[in-house]
Motif scaffolding. Structure first.
Motif, mmCIF file in Angstrom:
data_model
loop_
_atom_site.group_PDB
_atom_site.id
_atom_site.type_symbol
_atom_site.label_atom_id
_atom_site.label_comp_id
_atom_site.label_asym_id
_atom_site.label_seq_id
_atom_site.Cartn_x
_atom_site.Cartn_y
_atom_site.Cartn_z
ATOM 1 N N LEU A 181 0.379 -1.312 -0.180
ATOM 2 C CA LEU A 181 -0.155 0.022 -0.421
ATOM 3 C C LEU A 181 1.131 1.440 -0.472
ATOM 4 O O LEU A 181 0.615 2.043 -0.934
ATOM 5 C CB LEU A 181 -1.144 -0.264 1.149
ATOM 6 N N ALA A 182 1.955 1.154 0.639
ATOM 7 C CA ALA A 182 2.746 2.113 0.816
ATOM 8 C C ALA A 182 3.001 2.825 -0.725
ATOM 9 O O ALA A 182 3.490 3.846 -1.121
ATOM 10 C CB ALA A 182 3.756 1.859 1.843
ATOM 11 N N LEU A 183 4.039 1.602 -1.710
ATOM 12 C CA LEU A 183 4.610 1.607 -2.588
ATOM 13 C C LEU A 183 3.250 2.395 -2.970
ATOM 14 O O LEU A 183 3.738 3.878 -4.607
ATOM 15 C CB LEU A 183 4.369 0.335 -3.264
ATOM 16 N N PHE A 184 2.092 2.030 -3.509
ATOM 17 C CA PHE A 184 0.917 2.984 -4.622
ATOM 18 C C PHE A 184 0.949 4.518 -3.604
ATOM 19 O O PHE A 184 0.097 5.093 -4.313
ATOM 20 C CB PHE A 184 -0.103 1.865 -4.382
ATOM 21 N N ALA A 185 0.529 4.789 -2.366
ATOM 22 C CA ALA A 185 0.210 5.796 -1.724
ATOM 23 C C ALA A 185 1.469 6.785 -1.234
ATOM 24 O O ALA A 185 0.772 8.100 -1.844
ATOM 25 C CB ALA A 185 -0.598 5.562 -0.021
ATOM 26 N N LEU A 186 2.724 6.781 -1.722
ATOM 27 C CA LEU A 186 3.582 7.788 -0.686
ATOM 28 C C LEU A 186 4.313 8.845 -2.690
ATOM 29 O O LEU A 186 3.672 9.649 -1.987
ATOM 30 C CB LEU A 186 4.909 7.016 -0.774
ATOM 31 N N PRO A 187 4.042 7.675 -3.364
ATOM 32 C CA PRO A 187 4.573 8.267 -4.181
ATOM 33 C C PRO A 187 2.914 9.064 -4.860
ATOM 34 O O PRO A 187 3.525 10.443 -4.980
ATOM 35 C CB PRO A 187 4.315 7.379 -6.123
#
Lengths: 264, 286
Positions: free
Chosen positions: B43-49
């Motif tokens: 989820l972090a991979l998708f949300a952070l950018p």
């Protein structure tokens, strides 16, 4: 059987873990020079790179060829490069302003001019410069942000003096695509998808099967290509050596072979 | 339990003894972390950018770029072409998926291979092969010219390129949907006297509805984001062939602010459309 499989897995992981540690063998210190160069320099710089590697054992030159505006963006966003060779001063000046290149260090290492290229079979039957305004022909240019795209529009401006005030508008109305770099323009003309394209004379030399229409000097644009070392380069000394090589008679003869003109 | 012998057998033995301990540990409620941790990382991979995009795009130039004429033209073109692509895909892909799922014929497995191929091909290869086939001097180009059709550099070429890369996603999903329908239902319908069309329209189509819808959504989003094939086959001309992804890519080379603003616009529009399709999915399953 299961035991053998676990063994194999363990062994493979250990091997993978060991491998990097095994590389520092006693070998001559291999250095890599990263050169970002305008797309139009593809053939000439590839050859210069090979000659440079032969003259400097242990050095490997890697190239990144693209539109100068794309390279400038990549450098600004942190791409690691040692040398930047641009097709116009604008992109180099932007890097100087943004402190990626030291002021006063860029040197012009060649001049280039524009030419109109046509597919080998020239089905549209274009013979002279004025034909570019003919209705219905498909013209491909580089996008305005690309150096050669800017130069082409400049040249079209200058052609208004000879072909009339609405010449540039008529020609631009024939544009069917604005490409990202000059080699894409060449490709579309080579494939016969476009009836004509405006590129550098050096690109015409690199693709000799294409027909051309000359643009006389008074209507043409002189493109000056600057080259410089980047401040953040980790191989500044090697970069300087490379630039000196490009400016030397060795480098210049290769450039002239590929259709570039010497700097003034 | 004593094990005679070398180091490895004893290692395996101690690992075996750990197993019940591990199971007890997991059963005590620590099981959740096996699911939560990988999920959080992905989820972090998708949300952070996305978060970074929104934060960095806020600058003075934002509204100028986001509401510029170029942005409107590119967005309108992207939405129009991807919608047409999805409709064309559903029109042609549904019968195709149906035959692949329910009929038996020779070369079926080969055809299925071909229809899956564009999914794995890089978009630039897709653009290249379309050019070689349907370009002005392409293999079938002269035939098309005779009909007065010239594809490259047209909006139709954008739709064609998008269909090439996105339609296989729909066909796959629809095929799975149709194939999952119990054969007994088909037989029951025949017993009731249904003809081929009635069988398809009143039995198969509704039952495979969810698969068809999710396939259509996949196709639409893939078409909206298509870049490599379109730039090669259709070219880049504002208002005619310059899609949103292309405008963003080229804007990136001009001014980072333009690329950021256009990206935000595209993300917001995509979110809105995905929300809309989610409501359709909910409606479908009721």
């Amino acid at each position: 059987m299961k035991r053998v499989l676990y063994l194999l897995l363990l062994f493979t992981l250990l091997l993978a873990g060991c491998a990097p540690a095994a590389t520092p063998v006693s070998a001559p210190e291999a250095r890599t020079l990263s050169v970002f160069a305008a797309a139009s320099l593809t053939d000439a710089f590839t050859e210069i790179g090979k000659n440079f590697e032969a003259a400097n054992p242990g050095v490997a030159v890697t190239f990144n060829f693209a539109g100068s505006q794309a390279l400038r963006t990549q450098i600004e966003e942190g791409a690691p490069a040692d040398v930047f060779a641009s097709a116009n001063k604008t992109e180099m000046d932007t890097l100087v302003t943004d402190s990626f290149v030291t002021q006063g260090t860029p040197q012009v290492f060649l001049n280039n001019k524009l030419v109109v290229i046509l597919p080998a079979n020239n089905t549209a039957g274009l013979t002279k410069l004025a034909d570019l305004a003919n209705s219905g022909i498909k013209l491909v240019l580089a996008a305005e942000e690309v150096p050669v795209g800017k130069y082409a529009r400049q040249a079209l401006d200058q052609m208004k003096s000879q072909f009339g005030k609405d010449f540039k508008d008529k020609v631009l109305a024939n544009v069917v695509s604005n490409e990202d770099n000059v080699k894409q323009v060449v490709a579309k003309v080579q494939l016969g998808e476009a009836d004509a394209g405006i590129v550098y004379t050096s690109d015409a030399v690199a693709a000799p099967q294409l027909k051309t229409i000359e643009i006389p000097t008074e209507l043409n644009v002189i493109a000056q290509y600057p080259i410089a070392t980047l401040i953040k380069s980790a191989n500044a000394d090697l970069a300087t050596t490379f630039i000196e090589y490009v400016l030397s008679s060795n480098g210049q003869s290769v450039l002239q072979k590929w259709g570039f003109a010497p700097p003034e | 339990m004593q094990v005679a012998g070398g180091f490895l057998p004893r290692l395996f033995e101690s690992m075996k003894r750990l197993k019940p301990l591990l199971i007890r540990f997991l059963n005590d409620g620590h099981l959740n972390w096996i699911f939560i941790l990988p999920s959080a990382i992905l989820l972090a991979l998708f949300a952070l950018p996305l978060f970074a995009l929104f934060v960095r795009s806020i600058n003075e130039g934002f509204f100028n770029f986001a509401f510029s004429e170029q942005a409107f033209k590119a967005l309108r073109l992207s939405l129009t072409t991807s919608t047409i692509t999805t409709l064309v895909t559903i029109l042609f892909g549904t019968p195709f998926a149906y035959t692949l799922a329910r009929w038996k014929f020779r070369l079926k497995s080969w055809i299925e291979l071909f229809i899956d191929l564009p999914i794995v091909l890089p978009p630039s290869v897709a653009g290249l092969v379309l050019l070689i086939a349907f370009g002005r001097r392409g293999m079938f180009g002269s035939a098309l010219s005779a009909l007065g059709i010239s594809l490259p550099f047209t909006t139709a070429a954008v739709v064609l390129a998008q269909t090439f890369v996105a339609a296989p996603l729909y066909v796959r999903s629809a095929r799975v949907g149709f194939a999952a329908i119990d054969k007994q239902l088909e037989e029951a319908a025949h017993v009731e006297g249904a003809n081929q069309w009635q069988l398809f329209y009143e039995v198969m189509f509704p039952l495979a509805g969810r698969a068809l819808l999710s396939g259509a959504i996949l196709t639409w989003t893939r078409a909206l984001g298509e870049f490599g094939a379109t730039i090669l086959f259709a070219g880049n001309l504002e208002g005619v062939t310059q899609t949103m992804p292309m405008a963003i890519y080229l804007g990136f080379e001009r001014n980072l602010g333009i690329a950021l603003a256009l990206s935000v616009v595209l993300v917001i529009v995509s979110i809105l459309l995905l929300m809309f399709t989610k409501r359709l999915e909910k409606h479908e399953s009721d």
